[in-house]
Scaffold this motif. Structure first.
Motif, PDB file in Angstrom:
ATOM      1  N   GLU A  49      76.991  13.241 -38.262  1.00  0.00           N
ATOM      2  CA  GLU A  49      76.019  13.990 -37.310  1.00  0.00           C
ATOM      3  C   GLU A  49      76.080  13.136 -35.948  1.00  0.00           C
ATOM      4  N   ILE A  50      76.160  11.789 -35.814  1.00  0.00           N
ATOM      5  CA  ILE A  50      76.264  11.223 -34.669  1.00  0.00           C
ATOM      6  C   ILE A  50      77.592  11.395 -33.815  1.00  0.00           C
ATOM      7  N   GLU A  51      78.637  11.359 -34.577  1.00  0.00           N
ATOM      8  CA  GLU A  51      79.944  11.808 -34.124  1.00  0.00           C
ATOM      9  C   GLU A  51      79.883  13.185 -33.445  1.00  0.00           C
ATOM     10  N   LYS A  52      79.152  14.158 -34.306  1.00  0.00           N
ATOM     11  CA  LYS A  52      79.325  15.285 -33.759  1.00  0.00           C
ATOM     12  C   LYS A  52      78.204  15.450 -32.410  1.00  0.00           C
ATOM     13  N   ARG A  53      76.970  14.800 -32.456  1.00  0.00           N
ATOM     14  CA  ARG A  53      76.292  15.143 -31.250  1.00  0.00           C
ATOM     15  C   ARG A  53      76.502  14.392 -30.148  1.00  0.00           C
ATOM     16  N   THR A  54      77.512  13.361 -30.234  1.00  0.00           N
ATOM     17  CA  THR A  54      77.981  12.345 -29.156  1.00  0.00           C
ATOM     18  C   THR A  54      79.763  13.101 -28.772  1.00  0.00           C
ATOM     19  N   ASN A  55      79.789  14.214 -29.286  1.00  0.00           N
ATOM     20  CA  ASN A  55      80.904  14.887 -29.105  1.00  0.00           C
ATOM     21  C   ASN A  55      82.193  13.884 -29.276  1.00  0.00           C
ATOM     22  N   GLY A  56      82.124  13.071 -30.260  1.00  0.00           N
ATOM     23  CA  GLY A  56      83.348  12.319 -30.810  1.00  0.00           C
ATOM     24  C   GLY A  56      83.283  10.874 -30.335  1.00  0.00           C
ATOM     25  N   ARG A  57      82.336  10.649 -29.335  1.00  0.00           N
ATOM     26  CA  ARG A  57      82.331   9.416 -28.774  1.00  0.00           C
ATOM     27  C   ARG A  57      82.202   8.077 -29.611  1.00  0.00           C
ATOM     28  N   TYR A  58      81.729   8.468 -30.787  1.00  0.00           N
ATOM     29  CA  TYR A  58      81.468   7.504 -31.947  1.00  0.00           C
ATOM     30  C   TYR A  58      82.041   7.808 -33.323  1.00  0.00           C
ATOM     31  N   LYS A  59      82.732   7.018 -33.850  1.00  0.00           N
ATOM     32  CA  LYS A  59      83.359   7.251 -35.252  1.00  0.00           C
ATOM     33  C   LYS A  59      82.836   6.266 -35.855  1.00  0.00           C
ATOM     34  N   ILE A  60      81.798   6.558 -36.900  1.00  0.00           N
ATOM     35  CA  ILE A  60      81.385   5.462 -37.657  1.00  0.00           C
ATOM     36  C   ILE A  60      81.736   5.865 -39.243  1.00  0.00           C
ATOM     37  N   THR A  61      82.191   4.604 -39.732  1.00  0.00           N
ATOM     38  CA  THR A  61      82.651   4.582 -41.239  1.00  0.00           C
ATOM     39  C   THR A  61      81.761   3.845 -42.043  1.00  0.00           C
ATOM     40  N   VAL A  62      81.276   4.374 -43.079  1.00  0.00           N
ATOM     41  CA  VAL A  62      80.324   3.743 -43.878  1.00  0.00           C
ATOM     42  C   VAL A  62      81.057   3.206 -45.113  1.00  0.00           C
ATOM     43  N   PHE A  63      80.515   1.936 -45.357  1.00  0.00           N
ATOM     44  CA  PHE A  63      80.882   1.111 -46.338  1.00  0.00           C
ATOM     45  C   PHE A  63      80.011   0.873 -47.401  1.00  0.00           C
ATOM     46  N   PRO A  64      80.123   1.540 -48.569  1.00  0.00           N
ATOM     47  CA  PRO A  64      79.019   1.291 -49.652  1.00  0.00           C
ATOM     48  C   PRO A  64      79.219  -0.015 -50.496  1.00  0.00           C
ATOM     49  N   ALA A  65      78.292  -0.340 -51.593  1.00  0.00           N
ATOM     50  CA  ALA A  65      78.474  -1.089 -52.744  1.00  0.00           C
ATOM     51  C   ALA A  65      79.279  -2.278 -52.252  1.00  0.00           C
ATOM     52  N   SER A  66      78.527  -2.889 -51.342  1.00  0.00           N
ATOM     53  CA  SER A  66      79.007  -4.423 -50.828  1.00  0.00           C
ATOM     54  C   SER A  66      80.161  -4.595 -50.482  1.00  0.00           C
ATOM     55  N   GLN A  67      80.791  -3.662 -49.818  1.00  0.00           N
ATOM     56  CA  GLN A  67      82.173  -3.644 -49.615  1.00  0.00           C
ATOM     57  C   GLN A  67      82.427  -4.922 -48.448  1.00  0.00           C
ATOM     58  N   LEU A  68      81.429  -4.685 -47.374  1.00  0.00           N
ATOM     59  CA  LEU A  68      81.582  -5.658 -46.249  1.00  0.00           C
ATOM     60  C   LEU A  68      80.869  -6.935 -46.592  1.00  0.00           C
ATOM     61  N   GLY A  69      80.369  -7.052 -47.974  1.00  0.00           N
ATOM     62  CA  GLY A  69      79.577  -8.250 -48.144  1.00  0.00           C
ATOM     63  C   GLY A  69      78.393  -7.799 -48.959  1.00  0.00           C
ATOM     64  N   LYS A  70      77.773  -8.998 -49.448  1.00  0.00           N
ATOM     65  CA  LYS A  70      76.640  -8.988 -50.330  1.00  0.00           C
ATOM     66  C   LYS A  70      75.552  -8.587 -49.054  1.00  0.00           C
ATOM     67  N   GLU A  71      74.226  -8.406 -49.561  1.00  0.00           N
ATOM     68  CA  GLU A  71      73.185  -8.130 -48.347  1.00  0.00           C
ATOM     69  C   GLU A  71      72.983  -9.264 -47.633  1.00  0.00           C
ATOM     70  N   ASN A  72      72.718 -10.260 -47.880  1.00  0.00           N
ATOM     71  CA  ASN A  72      72.631 -11.341 -46.755  1.00  0.00           C
ATOM     72  C   ASN A  72      73.950 -11.489 -46.016  1.00  0.00           C
ATOM     73  N   ASP A  73      75.143 -11.174 -46.510  1.00  0.00           N
ATOM     74  CA  ASP A  73      76.118 -11.195 -45.411  1.00  0.00           C
ATOM     75  C   ASP A  73      76.228 -10.227 -44.439  1.00  0.00           C
ATOM     76  N   LEU A  74      75.679  -8.966 -44.956  1.00  0.00           N
ATOM     77  CA  LEU A  74      75.499  -7.796 -44.020  1.00  0.00           C
ATOM     78  C   LEU A  74      74.633  -8.366 -42.927  1.00  0.00           C
ATOM     79  N   ASN A  75      73.362  -8.885 -43.141  1.00  0.00           N
ATOM     80  CA  ASN A  75      72.310  -9.189 -42.197  1.00  0.00           C
ATOM     81  C   ASN A  75      72.933 -10.134 -41.359  1.00  0.00           C
ATOM     82  N   GLN A  76      73.664 -11.087 -41.833  1.00  0.00           N
ATOM     83  CA  GLN A  76      74.383 -12.108 -40.816  1.00  0.00           C
ATOM     84  C   GLN A  76      75.363 -11.392 -40.090  1.00  0.00           C
ATOM     85  N   GLY A  77      76.082 -10.531 -40.479  1.00  0.00           N
ATOM     86  CA  GLY A  77      77.308  -9.906 -39.957  1.00  0.00           C
ATOM     87  C   GLY A  77      76.862  -8.941 -38.727  1.00  0.00           C
ATOM     88  N   LEU A  78      75.557  -8.690 -38.595  1.00  0.00           N
ATOM     89  CA  LEU A  78      74.851  -8.086 -37.392  1.00  0.00           C
ATOM     90  C   LEU A  78      75.309  -8.874 -36.253  1.00  0.00           C
TER      91      LEU A  78
END
Length: 323
Positions: A49-78
């Motif tokens: 929806e964000i991609e659509k409402r921004t006319n494609g200016r943002y392409k967001i890929t969602v990574f589930p199930a700790s693919q980018l790290g456990k929850e603590n890693d994700l918070n640090q990743g910000l």
């Protein structure tokens, strides 16, 4: 000469036709939840929806199930730059700004409606602003995660029945309050490893909402679900400060509106699923046990006061007063 200009003009037209109208920014959105859970499905909806409402200016890929790290890693990743957006609880936000963790003190919320009302209150705005000032990151939306209950190898009918029980809880101070008040021994095992820990007997019990117990199949390795209802839980959609600062006011409005719409959609799904799951578990032969939650609350307040975690009585009182 005319042929040269004509050829040059044709080349420019062709280049303009093939070049994108504007650059696209790719973002990573990470979380620890399964693809079947609304925290994922509605994040995917929001990304599209964000991609659509921004006319494609943002392409967001969602990574589930700790693919980018456990929850603590994700918070640090910000902060580290490995992720741009996450879905994670205020329990982890409290590591940057402890006062926001008061929402995890047992029985602070009467029910999910009280939690949702809190997310629209002045006290929430103040706590979220405190977190943003401390961490640099922006909480865009809040989703009801579910009411946390206990699963165990043995039946539990009262707080005393938990004495000596080895229970997995997240590595967050407020989650420890109820088990420790009841005399249980806590083990901070990573979320992704809980099923195996229950299966091999590393721990005797764990606590999570019914929807998570279903999604992670904890009922396969635990025969008792105890409706302690000790925490009315939530997760935040949080955007990295470096990313939030680069958004235009228009895009900030779009990100906020879409993530809040997604949160409302996910909240509705969770509430509907919770309503049906008690009977579903009973039909599977699981012992679902009601308990006197007021008695549990009384023990917690007496043995593990909220000041022990650095929370403010004033914040607690203001949240309790929200209607």
């Amino acid at each position: 000469m005319m042929k040269f200009y004509a050829a040059a003009f044709t080349a420019v037209i062709a280049l303009c036709a093939t070049a994108p109208a504007q650059a696209q920014t790719n973002l990573k959105w990470g979380h620890a939840y399964e693809t079947s859970e609304p925290f994922h499905t509605e994040s995917v909806w929001a990304a599209e929806e964000i991609e659509k409402r921004t006319n494609g200016r943002y392409k967001i890929t969602v990574f589930p199930a700790s693919q980018l790290g456990k929850e603590n890693d994700l918070n640090q990743g910000l902060t580290l730059g490995s992720v741009d957006m996450i879905v994670s609880g205020s329990s982890f936000a409290a590591r940057s700004y402890p006062p926001i963790g008061v929402t995890y003190y047992p029985y602070i919320f009467r029910n999910p409606d009280h939690l949702i009302a809190y997310t629209k209150s002045d006290v929430f705005k103040e706590l979220a602003a405190g977190y943003e000032k401390a961490s640099g990151h922006h909480i865009a939306a809040v989703t009801y995660y579910g009411t946390r209950h206990t699963t165990s190898n043995k039946p539990i009918t009262s707080c005393d029945d938990m004495r000596g029980l080895k229970i997995r809880v997240p590595d967050v101070p407020a989650y420890l309050a109820m088990p420790r008040a009841c005399g249980a021994n806590t083990a901070p095992i990573a979320f992704a490893e809980v099923y195996l820990a229950l299966q091999n007997g590393t721990v005797d019990a764990q606590e999570n909402p019914l929807t998570t117990i279903e999604a992670k199949k904890f009922y396969e390795v635990q025969k008792n679900i105890v409706l302690t209802g000790h925490i009315t839980d939530h997760v935040n959609t949080t955007i990295a400060g470096r990313r939030w600062a680069k958004l235009s006011d228009e895009d900030k409005k779009i990100f906020t509106e879409v993530t809040q719409e997604a949160a409302a959609r996910a909240t509705k799904i969770v509430q509907e699923r919770e309503g049906a799951l008690v009977q579903t578990f009973k039909d599977r032969g699981i012992n679902v046990q009601e308990v006197d939650k007021a008695a549990f609350e009384q023990v917690v307040r007496a043995k593990v006061p909220l000041e022990e975690f650095g929370y403010k009585q004033a914040d607690y009182d203001r949240i309790r007063a929200v209607q």
